[in-house]
Design a protein around this motif. Structure first.
Motif, short mmCIF file in Angstrom:
data_model
loop_
_atom_site.label_atom_id
_atom_site.label_comp_id
_atom_site.label_asym_id
_atom_site.label_seq_id
_atom_site.Cartn_x
_atom_site.Cartn_y
_atom_site.Cartn_z
N PRO A 145 87.43 92.47 4.07
CA PRO A 145 86.89 91.20 4.59
C PRO A 145 85.46 90.95 4.12
O PRO A 145 85.09 89.81 3.82
N GLU A 146 84.64 92.01 4.06
CA GLU A 146 83.25 91.83 3.62
C GLU A 146 83.20 91.41 2.15
O GLU A 146 82.42 90.53 1.77
N TRP A 147 84.01 92.02 1.33
CA TRP A 147 83.98 91.70 -0.10
C TRP A 147 84.59 90.33 -0.38
O TRP A 147 84.14 89.61 -1.25
N ALA A 163 84.29 87.71 1.27
CA ALA A 163 83.33 86.64 1.57
C ALA A 163 82.37 86.39 0.42
O ALA A 163 81.77 85.31 0.33
N ARG A 164 82.17 87.37 -0.48
CA ARG A 164 81.20 87.17 -1.55
C ARG A 164 81.77 87.47 -2.93
O ARG A 164 81.03 87.72 -3.89
N ASP A 174 80.36 85.34 -5.73
CA ASP A 174 78.91 85.29 -5.92
C ASP A 174 78.54 85.91 -7.27
O ASP A 174 79.15 86.88 -7.72
N TRP A 209 90.52 80.19 -5.63
CA TRP A 209 90.20 80.91 -4.41
C TRP A 209 90.88 82.28 -4.43
O TRP A 209 91.79 82.53 -5.23
N GLU A 215 92.38 85.66 -1.90
CA GLU A 215 92.86 86.09 -0.59
C GLU A 215 93.61 87.40 -0.74
O GLU A 215 93.97 87.81 -1.86
#
Length: 524
Positions: free
Chosen positions: A463-465, A467-468, A471, A500, A502
C-alpha cells in the motif's frame, strides 16, 4: 409687443378687423411654446415672448431694453455680438442664420443652458434689428456631451488594454481601434491607413490575405468573424503565427459580439509568443526526459541484448568458416555451399534486426502521431524485451482477440511505455524469486477506449509503494533511476489516455493504460 392703433371698422381679407388681427398675432407671439425675441444690432432686447422669458429665467422687465450679452455665458458674449452684426448686415430676404449659445449659469454649481438661435433682419437691414427664434437644446447638448464622454471612456479603456483591439460593425468595417493596434502597425511597417484602422473592412483584409496564406488561417478567421456577426457563434478563437525576419511570434485572435443589443463585434489579438515558447521548451524537456528513460531501459536490456547477439554472431562465425571450407573442397559441392551461405545471411539478418530495433528505440524524436495497430506496437516492445525475459526465465503472453485495435499514436513512445511496463514486471518477478514466472498482456477495446493491461506474477505492490509508484526518482530497484513509470504516465496522458497501477486479485501487479480509439472517419 407694440400694437398699432386702428378702428374696428377696418377689415382685411381674413374678415377680421385690423386691430383684431394685431391682437391675434400678439397673442400668438406671447403664448407660443417657442421663444421669440426682437434684438437690436447691439444686442438689446426690443421684444420677448413668455416662452423666451422662461428660457432665460429672469423677469420680463429685467430683459426688455437690456443687452442680451448680460445673460449669456462669458465665453460666448463676443461671439453673440459678431453674430448679430452679421444678421443685421444681411439682406432682408436672406436665410435664417443659425447660432449656438450657452446662457449664463443660474448658480455656481448650475450647468449652463444651451440654446440655438435662428435670426434674420426684419423688415430690412436699414432698421438695425432682427427677429430671433430660440430653441432650448440643453438636453441635446447634455446627451451629446454624455455620448462624447462615453466614447472617450470607451477609447481610454481600449487604449489601456495590451491586446490589439478593433471594433467592427455588422458589415465587418472597423469603427474603432486602440493604441496597441496603432503601435503594432507603426512598429511593423504598416500603412497609415492600417494604423488608423477606422474604415477598413476586416473581412476584405482577410480575403486579400488568402493568396499568400498557405495554411488557410485567413480564411478561417474570415469565416469565424462572419459567423459571430451573423449570430451563428457566440465566440471564435484562432491561434496563428506572425513571424518576421528578426523574430518569431504567435497571436491568439478572439472575436466576440458587442452585446447589449448592439450589432457588431470586438476583434482582439493577444501576443502569446511567450506561452508558445514555454510550451515548446516544456515539450523539448519532456522529450529529453523520455529519451533518458529509454536509455535507462536500454541499460536494463544491455546484458540480455549482448547475450542475444552472441548467438547469431557465433553462428555467423561458424557458417563463415563452413563457407570457406566448402569453397576450398574438391570437388566443389555448390548446392551445400549456397545453403550454408543462406544460413549465414539469415543469422546476419537476425543480428541486424536486433540492432535496428535497439537503434530505433534509442532514437530521439518529437511527438508525431500516426495511425497504427496497437497490438503491433506491443509485439515490437515484446521483441525488444524478449532477450531479458528469456534470460530471467519469464514467459510473456499477448491476448488481443481476433480484431485489430486501431490507434493514432507516436509508435516509438507507445513502445517505450510497453518496454517500461514489461521490464518492471520481469524484474519484479526475478527479485521475488517467484515460482510462476509469466506476464499476461491483454489488449482490447472497452467502453470506446483501447485498453492494455500488463499483469505479472511478482510480489505486487505494498500500500505504501502503490501511493508513490508514479513519483519521479522513486524506485525499488537498486540500479533504477525511478523515471520509467513517471515518463510512461506522461506519454500516455500526452496521447489523451490514462495510466494507473493496482494490485492483482491473485497477487502480482496490474498496470493498465488507455488510449483513444482511432477510426478512419476521425480524419474526415
Amino acid at each position: 409687443m407694440a400694437r398699432p392703433t386702428g378702428t374696428g371698422k377696418d377689415r382685411d381679407a381674413t374678415g377680421l378687423g385690423v386691430q383684431s388681427v394685431q391682437d391675434l398675432l400678439s397673442l400668438l407671439f406671447d403664448q407660443a411654446p417657442m421663444g421669440y425675441m426682437a434684438l437690436s444690432e447691439d444686442g438689446r432686447v426690443l421684444e420677448i415672448n413668455d416662452a423666451a422669458v422662461t428660457l432665460f429665467g429672469a423677469p420680463r422687465e429685467q430683459l426688455l431694453g437690456q443687452s442680451l450679452a448680460e445673460h449669456v455665458a462669458p465665453w460666448h458674449q463676443e461671439r453673440l455680438h459678431s453674430y448679430l452684426r452679421d444678421v443685421c448686415a444681411a439682406a432682408g430676404d436672406g436665410e435664417w442664420l443659425r447660432h449656438v449659445l450657452d446662457l449664463r449659469p443660474e448658480g455656481p454649481d448650475a450647468l449652463p443652458r444651451r440654446v440655438r438661435l435662428y435670426s434674420r433682419p426684419y423688415p430690412s437691414a436699414a432698421h438695425g434689428w432682427c427677429l430671433t427664434v430660440l430653441v432650448d437644446s440643453s438636453a441635446e447638448a447634455r446627451a451629446e456631451t454624455a455620448r462624447r464622454e462615453s466614447e472617450f471612456l470607451q477609447q481610454a479603456v481600449l487604449d489601456a488594454l495590451s491586446a490589439q483591439i478593433a471594433v467592427i460593425d455588422p458589415d465587418g468595417r472597423i469603427t474603432a481601434v486602440n493604441e496597441a493596434w496603432r503601435r503594432f502597425a507603426r512598429e511593423n511597417g504598416g500603412s497609415a491607413e492600417l494604423e488608423a484602422g477606422v474604415g477598413l473592412n476586416y473581412l476584405q483584409v482577410c480575403r486579400d490575405a488568402l493568396a499568400e496564406d498557405v495554411d488557410q488561417l485567413a480564411d478561417k478567421a474570415r469565416e469565424g468573424i462572419r459567423a459571430v456577426l451573423a449570430g451563428e457563434r457566440s465566440e471564435f478563437v484562432l491561434e496563428y503565427p506572425c513571424h518576421s525576419a528578426l523574430r518569431q511570434r504567435w497571436f491568439l485572435m478572439t472575436i466576440t459580439p458587442l452585446g447589449s443589443g448592439r450589432a457588431g463585434a470586438v476583434v482582439a489579438h493577444v501576443d502569446i509568443s511567450e506561452r508558445v515558447r514555454m510550451e515548446q521548451e516544456a515539450r523539448v524537456r519532456r522529450e529529453e526526459v523520455a529519451h533518458a528513460a529509454r536509455l535507462s531501459s536500454v541499460t536494463v536490456l544491455a546484458a540480455s541484448l549482448v547475450h542475444e547477439l552472441s548467438q547469431p554472431l557465433a553462428a555467423v562465425n561458424l557458417y563463415g568458416e563452413s563457407v570457406a571450407a566448402l569453397a576450398r573442397s574438391e570437388p566443389l559441392d555448390q548446392e551445400r555451399l549456397l545453403a550454408t551461405a543462406d544460413e549465414l545471411r539469415e543469422q546476419v539478418a537476425r543480428a541486424v534486426g536486433i540492432l535496428d530495433g535497439l537503434r530505433r528505440f534509442m532514437r530521439r524524436g518529437e511527438l508525431q502521431t500516426e495511425p497504427c495497430a496497437l497490438e503491433e506496437r506491443i509485439r515490437q516492445a515484446m521483441g525488444l524485451v524478449g532477450p531479458l525475459a528469456r534470460r530471467k526465465r519469464v514467459r510473456m503472453f499477448l491476448d488481443h482477440g481476433d480484431a485489430s485495435i486501431p490507434v493514432k499514436v507516436n509508435p516509438l513512445q507507445i513502445e517505450q511505455v510497453m518496454v517500461n511496463l514489461l521490464c518492471n514486471g520481469i524484474e519484479a518477478i526475478d527479485r521475488g524469486d517467484c515460482r510462476t514466472r509469466k506476464i499476461d498482456i491483454r489488449a482490447e477495446i472497452l467502453d470506446g477506449e483501447a485498453r492494455v493491461t500488463v499483469a505479472d506474477t511478482g510480489p505486487g505492490f505494498s500500500p505504501e509503494w502503490l501511493a508513490r509508484v508514479f513519483d519521479v526518482f522513486e524506485t525499488e530497484k537498486e540500479t533504477g533511476m525511478g523515471m520509467g513509470l513517471a515518463v510512461s504516465r506522461t506519454i500516455v496522458e500526452a496521447h489523451g489516455g490514462h495510466l494507473w497501477a493496482e494490485s492483482g486479485p491473485d497477487g502480482g501487479a496490474l498496470l493498465t493504460f488507455t488510449l483513444p480509439v482511432h477510426m478512419p472517419e476521425d480524419e474526415r
